[in-house]
Enzyme design. Sequence first.
Site, PDB file in Angstrom:
ATOM      1  N   ILE A 136       0.866  -1.173   0.000  1.00  0.00           N
ATOM      2  CA  ILE A 136       0.000   0.000   0.000  1.00  0.00           C
ATOM      3  C   ILE A 136       0.903   1.223   0.000  1.00  0.00           C
ATOM      4  CG2 ILE A 136      -2.033  -1.067   1.029  1.00  0.00           C
ATOM      5  CD1 ILE A 136      -1.226  -0.109   3.710  1.00  0.00           C
ATOM      6  N   ASP A 137       0.426   2.305  -0.561  1.00  0.00           N
ATOM      7  CA  ASP A 137       1.260   3.491  -0.758  1.00  0.00           C
ATOM      8  C   ASP A 137       1.757   4.081   0.558  1.00  0.00           C
ATOM      9  OD1 ASP A 137       0.703   3.261  -3.470  1.00  0.00           O
ATOM     10  OD2 ASP A 137      -1.010   4.621  -3.360  1.00  0.00           O
ATOM     11  N   LYS A 138       2.837   4.841   0.458  1.00  0.00           N
ATOM     12  CA  LYS A 138       3.394   5.527   1.626  1.00  0.00           C
ATOM     13  C   LYS A 138       2.338   6.380   2.324  1.00  0.00           C
ATOM     14  CE  LYS A 138       6.757   9.125   2.873  1.00  0.00           C
ATOM     15  NZ  LYS A 138       7.794  10.066   2.379  1.00  0.00           N
TER      16      LYS A 138
END
Length: 303
Positions: A136-138
């Site tokens: 999952i994205d930062k």
Amino acid sequence: METKKIVFDENRDIRLDLFLHKYFPDKSRSHIQKLIGDGSVLVNNIARKNNYKLKFQDEIVINIKKPVNSGIVPEDIPLDILYEDRDVIVVNKPQGMIVHPASSIQNGTLVNALLAHCTDLSGINGITRPGIVHRIDKGTSGILVVAKNDFAHNKLAEQLKNHSMTREYIALVEGVLKQDSGTIDEPIARHPRDKIKMAVVQGGKRAVTNYKIIERFKNNTLVKCILETGRTHQIRVHMAYIGHPLVGDPVYGYKKQKFNLNGQLLHAEKLGFIHPSTEKYIEFETDLPLYFKKIIDIMKNNK
């Protein structure tokens, strides 16, 4: 590490790659084929192809090299572990944490934290991404599952591939959506002019996001997004595509933001999958982070 196998009569005429996959179920067939292609598998001291048909009393020698030290430094970073056993770790990742190291980022990632927590992580995705099945994205918070061995990794990756894993997100988007629910079925690929971004591009990989309205506010909407596929930035791209980018999104959102945020208001709330060993469905759910709840409270007060 060298392993020897002798072919007995019941395995006569079986393909080499299928034979090895049978005896090493913790390794994917593609991984086995790579070992054969790299010359790490010899049949009677001769490198053979994947489709080589085995003969009675063939001697197979498999040389699996030990992983090279990645140079990734284990870091004692606190982890919010929702569940752990010998096969998997389910983690609630905070916003701002990158999942694995890259060329420009070597510290402070989830992988750095995991290596300090345990050393038995799967090696399928290489030495810089041990255990990482999906990301999952930062700027996104929430749940992801990490594999502690190759067997578990392959089983989880198969569920991701056939879209049987449950993945539900909560997002706060700009504007007020009119429909109570909907499906965005639009292909996603790298942006043709901006390589940092993804975009809806005809000819890209199929991407499907289902959404349901949780609550409407004056200028925003709280939405549940249910993924059928898992493309890079999928929810962020799809919601921006229909004219409702995520609040706080630094890439696809409005240039002028109403709140001082460190990323988009997107939370991986629910994750469910078939456990690799027990073969029973298990599901995990987490509350929204405090900063997300505070923004919702502001929205409610401004209705």
